[in-house]
Motif scaffolding. Structure first.
Motif, PDB file in Angstrom:
ATOM      1  N   ASP A 113      35.720  69.264  12.562  1.00  0.00           N
ATOM      2  CA  ASP A 113      34.699  70.356  12.012  1.00  0.00           C
ATOM      3  C   ASP A 113      34.175  70.078  10.625  1.00  0.00           C
ATOM      4  O   ASP A 113      32.992  70.226  10.455  1.00  0.00           O
ATOM      5  CB  ASP A 113      35.444  71.650  11.941  1.00  0.00           C
ATOM      6  CG  ASP A 113      35.867  72.411  13.379  1.00  0.00           C
ATOM      7  OD1 ASP A 113      35.123  71.788  14.294  1.00  0.00           O
ATOM      8  OD2 ASP A 113      36.515  73.125  13.377  1.00  0.00           O
ATOM      9  N   TYR A 115      33.376  66.977   9.541  1.00  0.00           N
ATOM     10  CA  TYR A 115      32.416  65.912   9.770  1.00  0.00           C
ATOM     11  C   TYR A 115      31.118  66.863  10.418  1.00  0.00           C
ATOM     12  O   TYR A 115      30.172  66.083   9.733  1.00  0.00           O
ATOM     13  CB  TYR A 115      33.111  65.192  10.815  1.00  0.00           C
ATOM     14  CG  TYR A 115      31.911  64.097  11.302  1.00  0.00           C
ATOM     15  CD1 TYR A 115      31.642  62.990  10.774  1.00  0.00           C
ATOM     16  CD2 TYR A 115      31.523  64.141  12.711  1.00  0.00           C
ATOM     17  CE1 TYR A 115      30.552  62.075  10.859  1.00  0.00           C
ATOM     18  CE2 TYR A 115      30.620  63.145  13.053  1.00  0.00           C
ATOM     19  CZ  TYR A 115      30.244  62.157  12.339  1.00  0.00           C
ATOM     20  OH  TYR A 115      29.187  61.230  12.778  1.00  0.00           O
ATOM     21  N   GLU A 116      31.229  67.432  11.208  1.00  0.00           N
ATOM     22  CA  GLU A 116      29.992  68.217  11.850  1.00  0.00           C
ATOM     23  C   GLU A 116      29.415  69.099  10.584  1.00  0.00           C
ATOM     24  O   GLU A 116      28.302  69.116  10.581  1.00  0.00           O
ATOM     25  CB  GLU A 116      30.391  69.353  12.975  1.00  0.00           C
ATOM     26  CG  GLU A 116      29.480  70.133  13.340  1.00  0.00           C
ATOM     27  CD  GLU A 116      29.797  70.840  14.363  1.00  0.00           C
ATOM     28  OE1 GLU A 116      28.982  71.299  15.446  1.00  0.00           O
ATOM     29  OE2 GLU A 116      30.804  71.589  14.410  1.00  0.00           O
ATOM     30  N   ASN A 117      30.122  69.891   9.872  1.00  0.00           N
ATOM     31  CA  ASN A 117      29.636  70.714   8.941  1.00  0.00           C
ATOM     32  C   ASN A 117      28.910  69.996   7.638  1.00  0.00           C
ATOM     33  O   ASN A 117      28.195  70.845   6.614  1.00  0.00           O
ATOM     34  CB  ASN A 117      30.629  71.880   8.648  1.00  0.00           C
ATOM     35  CG  ASN A 117      30.917  72.790   9.681  1.00  0.00           C
ATOM     36  OD1 ASN A 117      29.881  73.194  10.711  1.00  0.00           O
ATOM     37  ND2 ASN A 117      32.092  73.345   9.612  1.00  0.00           N
ATOM     38  N   ARG A 203      35.160  62.940  16.836  1.00  0.00           N
ATOM     39  CA  ARG A 203      33.781  62.908  16.347  1.00  0.00           C
ATOM     40  C   ARG A 203      32.781  63.076  17.566  1.00  0.00           C
ATOM     41  O   ARG A 203      31.894  63.093  17.477  1.00  0.00           O
ATOM     42  CB  ARG A 203      33.625  61.578  15.258  1.00  0.00           C
ATOM     43  CG  ARG A 203      34.127  61.845  14.082  1.00  0.00           C
ATOM     44  CD  ARG A 203      34.143  60.628  13.332  1.00  0.00           C
ATOM     45  NE  ARG A 203      34.782  59.336  13.870  1.00  0.00           N
ATOM     46  CZ  ARG A 203      34.795  58.420  13.170  1.00  0.00           C
ATOM     47  NH1 ARG A 203      34.409  57.961  12.168  1.00  0.00           N
ATOM     48  NH2 ARG A 203      35.635  57.402  14.044  1.00  0.00           N
ATOM     49  N   LYS A 206      31.533  66.389  18.260  1.00  0.00           N
ATOM     50  CA  LYS A 206      30.489  66.837  17.385  1.00  0.00           C
ATOM     51  C   LYS A 206      29.535  66.074  17.380  1.00  0.00           C
ATOM     52  O   LYS A 206      28.501  66.302  16.562  1.00  0.00           O
ATOM     53  CB  LYS A 206      31.483  66.888  15.999  1.00  0.00           C
ATOM     54  CG  LYS A 206      32.581  67.474  15.867  1.00  0.00           C
ATOM     55  CD  LYS A 206      32.473  68.918  16.202  1.00  0.00           C
ATOM     56  CE  LYS A 206      33.987  69.809  15.973  1.00  0.00           C
ATOM     57  NZ  LYS A 206      33.737  71.121  16.368  1.00  0.00           N
ATOM     58  N   THR A 207      29.386  65.124  18.097  1.00  0.00           N
ATOM     59  CA  THR A 207      28.221  64.286  18.149  1.00  0.00           C
ATOM     60  C   THR A 207      27.618  64.241  19.400  1.00  0.00           C
ATOM     61  O   THR A 207      26.242  64.218  19.363  1.00  0.00           O
ATOM     62  CB  THR A 207      28.695  62.801  17.875  1.00  0.00           C
ATOM     63  OG1 THR A 207      29.250  62.619  16.566  1.00  0.00           O
ATOM     64  CG2 THR A 207      27.436  61.781  17.672  1.00  0.00           C
ATOM     65  N   ARG A 248      24.339  66.333  19.862  1.00  0.00           N
ATOM     66  CA  ARG A 248      24.851  67.743  19.136  1.00  0.00           C
ATOM     67  C   ARG A 248      24.640  67.450  17.674  1.00  0.00           C
ATOM     68  O   ARG A 248      24.578  68.439  16.916  1.00  0.00           O
ATOM     69  CB  ARG A 248      26.552  67.753  19.690  1.00  0.00           C
ATOM     70  CG  ARG A 248      27.014  69.107  18.639  1.00  0.00           C
ATOM     71  CD  ARG A 248      28.381  69.560  19.109  1.00  0.00           C
ATOM     72  NE  ARG A 248      28.921  70.483  18.469  1.00  0.00           N
ATOM     73  CZ  ARG A 248      30.014  71.539  18.805  1.00  0.00           C
ATOM     74  NH1 ARG A 248      30.331  71.231  19.928  1.00  0.00           N
ATOM     75  NH2 ARG A 248      30.366  72.381  17.908  1.00  0.00           N
ATOM     76  N   LYS A 249      25.050  66.440  17.158  1.00  0.00           N
ATOM     77  CA  LYS A 249      25.105  66.101  15.700  1.00  0.00           C
ATOM     78  C   LYS A 249      23.710  66.657  15.169  1.00  0.00           C
ATOM     79  O   LYS A 249      22.510  66.327  15.652  1.00  0.00           O
ATOM     80  CB  LYS A 249      25.151  64.713  15.546  1.00  0.00           C
ATOM     81  CG  LYS A 249      25.470  64.135  14.124  1.00  0.00           C
ATOM     82  CD  LYS A 249      25.813  62.748  13.733  1.00  0.00           C
ATOM     83  CE  LYS A 249      26.073  62.476  12.226  1.00  0.00           C
ATOM     84  NZ  LYS A 249      26.169  61.117  12.277  1.00  0.00           N
ATOM     85  N   GLU A 253      25.043  75.338  15.470  1.00  0.00           N
ATOM     86  CA  GLU A 253      25.189  76.209  16.895  1.00  0.00           C
ATOM     87  C   GLU A 253      24.811  77.477  16.434  1.00  0.00           C
ATOM     88  O   GLU A 253      23.998  77.967  17.449  1.00  0.00           O
ATOM     89  CB  GLU A 253      26.552  76.125  17.346  1.00  0.00           C
ATOM     90  CG  GLU A 253      26.765  76.464  18.783  1.00  0.00           C
ATOM     91  CD  GLU A 253      28.103  76.310  19.292  1.00  0.00           C
ATOM     92  OE1 GLU A 253      28.169  76.602  20.395  1.00  0.00           O
ATOM     93  OE2 GLU A 253      28.802  75.794  18.569  1.00  0.00           O
ATOM     94  N   SER A 307      38.399  63.070   9.923  1.00  0.00           N
ATOM     95  CA  SER A 307      38.025  63.732  11.102  1.00  0.00           C
ATOM     96  C   SER A 307      39.160  63.895  12.424  1.00  0.00           C
ATOM     97  O   SER A 307      39.038  64.365  13.115  1.00  0.00           O
ATOM     98  CB  SER A 307      36.844  62.918  11.877  1.00  0.00           C
ATOM     99  OG  SER A 307      35.917  62.979  11.299  1.00  0.00           O
TER     100      SER A 307
END
Length: 401
Positions: A113, A115-117, A203, A206-207, A248-249, A253, A307
């Motif tokens: 999360d 890594y995504e944010n 990852r 989230k990618t 998605r990266k 959302e 991650s």
């Protein structure tokens, strides 16, 4: 190279010889040394986005990494620049002010999360991983950086223009029964081609948006049938997504179609994770010793562990080549869609292997209540070694033959 020491007048001979790659690198490095000595370590919030000492050090790290690489080794007089490249990356990692590290991986303990944010949270909100980024206001769904990347179909409303290939998806490792992550080609990973998205590198989720992904209240249905009425909502035909995937990266959302929700969308030029990977690559190449490999693995593991991945799994007799290949893969995953792969593949002289040949999609078909996953070639790409360098336009050559 034009600078204040070279002034030209209309009557001068303007047919000047081309400067060498080495001359250009040295010129850039000299400029950077001046900048490093003059720029502040930090700035006040109203000046975020301006260059800092860390930004100049990060550019120095990348310049030296590229110059040390196989593509440019001959142009650089066959110098071994890997040690200098490692030192430049380490200077960014270790940069301090008042005894405190300036940059740290964005890590709140939430694994992938975080890594995504990190692409949505700004420095003033606690993201000290970003070294240099484009400053821009919050954006809504209709902004190109959202709409163009967002998935198509259902109520999602995006253009779905950026679609990862199966070639890329296959780079993500899978968790084996021992809890460690392995390449899917390694039997210890337990990879199942008919359950291809189970227990992958965190990852990945989230990618990439894949069949079965939960996104903005919808479950992506990327099954395919030549009859659009029998295809999934998010792949009615192969013009929706040619590969069976969406990105998605970079997509926050909460920013949805037909809403006024906005979000910051950081376009990052340099971040600390790249510096760790630069250091790992350079120190591994600088010295074919176990000590160097230990330092490289330690740097890579900082990124993986953030991650929620296990540390790199290697045999006791790990060699330089094996680690090099794992570092290549780590860069492909961690820095995906951040404008690194195109340059990395060419400087490593791996572009013919990676950019040429068959490009694969994932075609998912329904057989009763069962899904069948099949990797299919959708395009055979031609990439030749001379394409590692851009051609000089003939119009420019005619100006100075």
């Amino acid at each position: 190279i034009m600078d204040e020491s070279r002034m030209l007048n209309p009557n001068d001979d303007l047919s000047l010889p081309r400067d060498s790659y080495q001359d250009c690198v040295n010129f850039i490095l000299e400029d950077l040394e001046k900048a490093i000595s003059m720029l502040p370590v930090t700035t006040v919030e109203t000046e975020y986005g301006r260059a800092t000492k860390g930004a100049a050090l990060a550019l120095k790290s990348r310049v030296l990494l590229f110059a040390a690489s196989p593509l440019w080794k001959k142009e650089m007089g066959n110098k071994n620049l890997w040690t200098e490249a490692a030192e430049a990356a380490k200077a960014v990692i270790d940069l301090k002010e008042n005894g405190e590290l300036i940059y740290q991986l964005y890590n709140t303990g939430n694994g992938a999360d975080d890594y995504e944010n990190l692409f949505f949270i700004r420095k003033e909100s606690g993201n000290s991983e970003v070294i240099f980024a484009k400053q821009a206001p919050a954006v809504g769904f209709n902004a190109d950086e959202i709409y163009v990347w967002a998935p198509k179909g259902g109520q999602l409303g995006g253009a779905g223009s950026v679609c990862p290939t199966q070639n890329f998806v296959d780079l993500f490792e899978k968790k084996g029964v021992d809890g460690k992550y392995y390449p899917i080609t390694d039997s210890r990973s337990g990879y199942d081609p008919q359950n291809p998205y189970k227990d992958l590198d965190p990852r990945f989720y989230k990618t990439v948006l894949y069949n079965g992904s939960q996104w903005q209240g919808e479950t992506l249905d990327l099954t395919y049938n030549p009859n659009p009425d029998d295809s999934g909502d998010h792949r009615k035909n192969k013009e929706y997504t040619r590969t069976g995937y969406y990105v998605r990266k970079y997509l926050p959302e909460p920013v949805k179609n037909l809403t006024s929700v906005t979000s910051y969308h950081n376009w990052i030029y340099f971040r600390l994770a790249e510096m760790y990977l630069n250091y790992a690559e350079a120190i591994n190449e600088a010295s074919d010793t176990q000590e160097a490999r230990n330092l490289a693995v330690e740097a890579v593991n900082k990124i993986r562990n953030r991650s929620g991945l296990s540390s790199l799994s290697f045999p006791a007799n790990l060699n330089q080549t094996q680690l090099r290949e794992r570092i290549w893969n780590e860069r492909a995953i961690e820095l995906s869609f951040e404008e690194h792969r195109w340059w990395d593949a060419r400087r490593w002289q791996k572009s013919v292997d990676w950019f040429g040949g068959p490009m694969y999609e994932m075609e998912i078909t329904k057989e009763g209540s069962t899904l069948k996953y099949e990797k299919k070639v959708f395009y055979s790409r031609v990439f030749m070694s001379y394409m590692n360098l851009y051609p000089i336009p003939i119009s420019e050559m005619n100006k100075n033959p």
